[in-house]
Design an enzyme around this catalytic site. Structure first.
Site, mmCIF file in Angstrom:
data_model
loop_
_atom_site.group_PDB
_atom_site.id
_atom_site.type_symbol
_atom_site.label_atom_id
_atom_site.label_comp_id
_atom_site.label_asym_id
_atom_site.label_seq_id
_atom_site.Cartn_x
_atom_site.Cartn_y
_atom_site.Cartn_z
ATOM 1 N N HIS A 391 0.823 -1.215 0.000
ATOM 2 C CA HIS A 391 0.000 0.000 0.000
ATOM 3 C C HIS A 391 0.858 1.267 0.000
ATOM 4 O O HIS A 391 0.344 2.374 -0.235
ATOM 5 C CB HIS A 391 -0.911 -0.003 1.232
ATOM 6 C CG HIS A 391 -2.210 0.694 1.019
ATOM 7 N ND1 HIS A 391 -2.450 1.539 -0.036
ATOM 8 C CD2 HIS A 391 -3.364 0.685 1.739
ATOM 9 C CE1 HIS A 391 -3.681 2.031 0.044
ATOM 10 N NE2 HIS A 391 -4.261 1.514 1.112
ATOM 11 N N ASP A 395 -2.170 2.361 -4.546
ATOM 12 C CA ASP A 395 -3.394 2.788 -3.863
ATOM 13 C C ASP A 395 -4.477 1.717 -4.011
ATOM 14 O O ASP A 395 -4.439 0.892 -4.934
ATOM 15 C CB ASP A 395 -3.898 4.111 -4.452
ATOM 16 C CG ASP A 395 -2.948 5.263 -4.155
ATOM 17 O OD1 ASP A 395 -2.242 5.196 -3.134
ATOM 18 O OD2 ASP A 395 -2.909 6.212 -4.961
#
Length: 420
Positions: A391, A395
């Site tokens: 992450h 995204d």
């Protein structure tokens, strides 16, 4: 004529190996290209063949010894008229005894840490490559944990200490585990304690490192395999006749992933310090389970291949991986990985990243389930897909959209032909 059998080049970023097993013993006759010793690196197990026909002489590196590229493993007398040599047990024992003597001559760790003259003596027992690295980076050898025989330092140990973050464990260290409670006497008699192989240690360390260093998250979707299964039924015989390879599902998933990677380049990128490296090529790793552990051979430049070439590469890697024939270079340079737990019956999982890659796609078993299609409940062959991703660089929108793109292509394989 005596010939030296040495450690071959082991591949990208691999500097040493462990002598796992001597296939031939001193005094054995060997044919040209016949395997004589098995080496184990942090990526793969490989066999070293005899360059010529002859008789195996003294074994220099005993089983369990850590050897660097170019180091002498054994001597070989070329030709059938080679002179008799020592018995294998004595030769290997002698090699092990030499290693033990060198280790026993090293001063204790407190002497090194204290900076006494004993430190100079200890450095004398380091290999030239290790001694040079220690001096260049001003490192105290006593503060490092060696993975060589008897705890000796290897070049890889020093490089790991130089390159690792201060808070991260060395690659040679295993994830910390709580002390094991003693077994009952009746249970202890039925237990077997076996040292972990170097490959298994590295697998454990890297998987734990991936969890510790990446902001790992997994997103899921499901794909209707009806169209792909029908395509395979209709054309599998013609495909095999034309290309001499079976038509499977993995090739379509590899090509579908590449199409999605082109649209979402962050999934094919990696983090390097404060930079992001976007890769304008598609080297797809295909995870293969073997008796020695999980290996991930890489299909290089898969983006330039058609479906037939992709299937041929997958079949070749799968067969050679199970036989331990994958070369180290064939496991390096991957930009994205696909793992198929479905071949073992897995319904759903959360695959772990393969550092330094930023994402991995998990396939699972095909299971007939009731689903709603056009407001009707129908039975369809369904597969769960999982995308684990970092992450920090990817995204949630990109991860979910990437997985949805793979789903769309697999559910309508005509998209691969049209590129849409």
């Amino acid at each position: 004529m005596a010939i030296e059998i040495t450690v071959p080049t082991l591949g990208e970023s691999v500097s040493d190996a462990t002598v796992a097993r001597w296939i031939k013993a001193s005094g054995d006759n060997v044919a040209a290209d016949e395997p004589i010793v098995e080496l184990e690196t942090d990526k793969v197990t490989l066999e070293v063949p005899s360059p010529v026909a002859g008789q195996l002489g003294d074994i220099v590196a005993a089983e369990g010894a850590v050897v660097e590229v170019g180091a002498i493993l054994a001597h070989l007398e070329e030709g059938a008229s080679a002179a008799p040599v020592k018995a294998p047990e004595k030769s290997q024992a002698k090699a092990q005894e030499k290693v033990s003597e060198k280790v026993s001559e090293q001063p204790s760790a407190p002497d090194l840490a204290a900076g006494t003259p004993a430190a100079t003596t200890a450095n004398d027992h380091l290999s030239p490559a290790v001694r040079r690295l220690v001096a260049e980076h001003n490192i105290d050898p006593a503060r490092l944990t060696g993975t060589g025989v008897g705890g000796r330092l290897t070049k890889a140990d020093v490089l790991n200490a130089v390159n690792k973050p201060r808070s991260a464990p060395a690659v040679s260290e295993l994830p910390a585990t709580p002390p094991r409670a003693p077994s009952r006497d009746v249970d202890a008699a039925r237990e077997e304690r076996v040292p972990m192989s170097k490959l298994r240690k590295i697998i454990a360390s890297r998987l734990k490192s991936a969890q510790n260093n990446a902001a790992m998250l997994t997103t899921f979707n499901e794909v209707d395999m009806t169209a792909l299964m029908q395509l395979r039924t209709d054309f599998k015989d013609a495909f095999e006749m034309a290309h001499e390879i079976r038509l499977g599902f993995m090739g379509v998933f590899v090509q579908a992933a590449i199409q999605a990677l082109r649209e979402f380049p962050a999934v094919n990128a990696e983090i390097d310090g404060a930079d992001i490296i976007y890769k304008n090529y598609y080297n797809i790793g295909v995870a293969v389970g073997t008796p020695q552990g999980l290996v991930v051979p890489v299909i290089k430049d898969a983006g330039t291949m058609d479906l037939a070439a992709t299937e041929q590469a997958i079949a070749d890697f799968g067969a050679r991986a199970r036989e331990g024939k994958i070369a180290p270079d064939e496991m390096a340079g991957g930009s994205f990985t696909i793992s198929n737990g479905g071949v073992y019956g897995s319904l759903m999982s959360t695959p772990i990243l393969n550092p330094p890659q930023s994402a991995i796609l998990g396939m699972h078993k095909i299971d007939k389930r009731p689903v709603v299609v056009d407001d009707q409940i129908v039975i369809r062959p369904m597969m769960y897909l999982a995308l684990s991703y970092d992450h920090r660089i990817i995204d949630g929108r990109e991860a979910v959209s990437f997985l949805k793109r793979v789903k769309d292509v697999v559910e309508d394989p005509r998209r691969l032909l049209l590129g849409v």
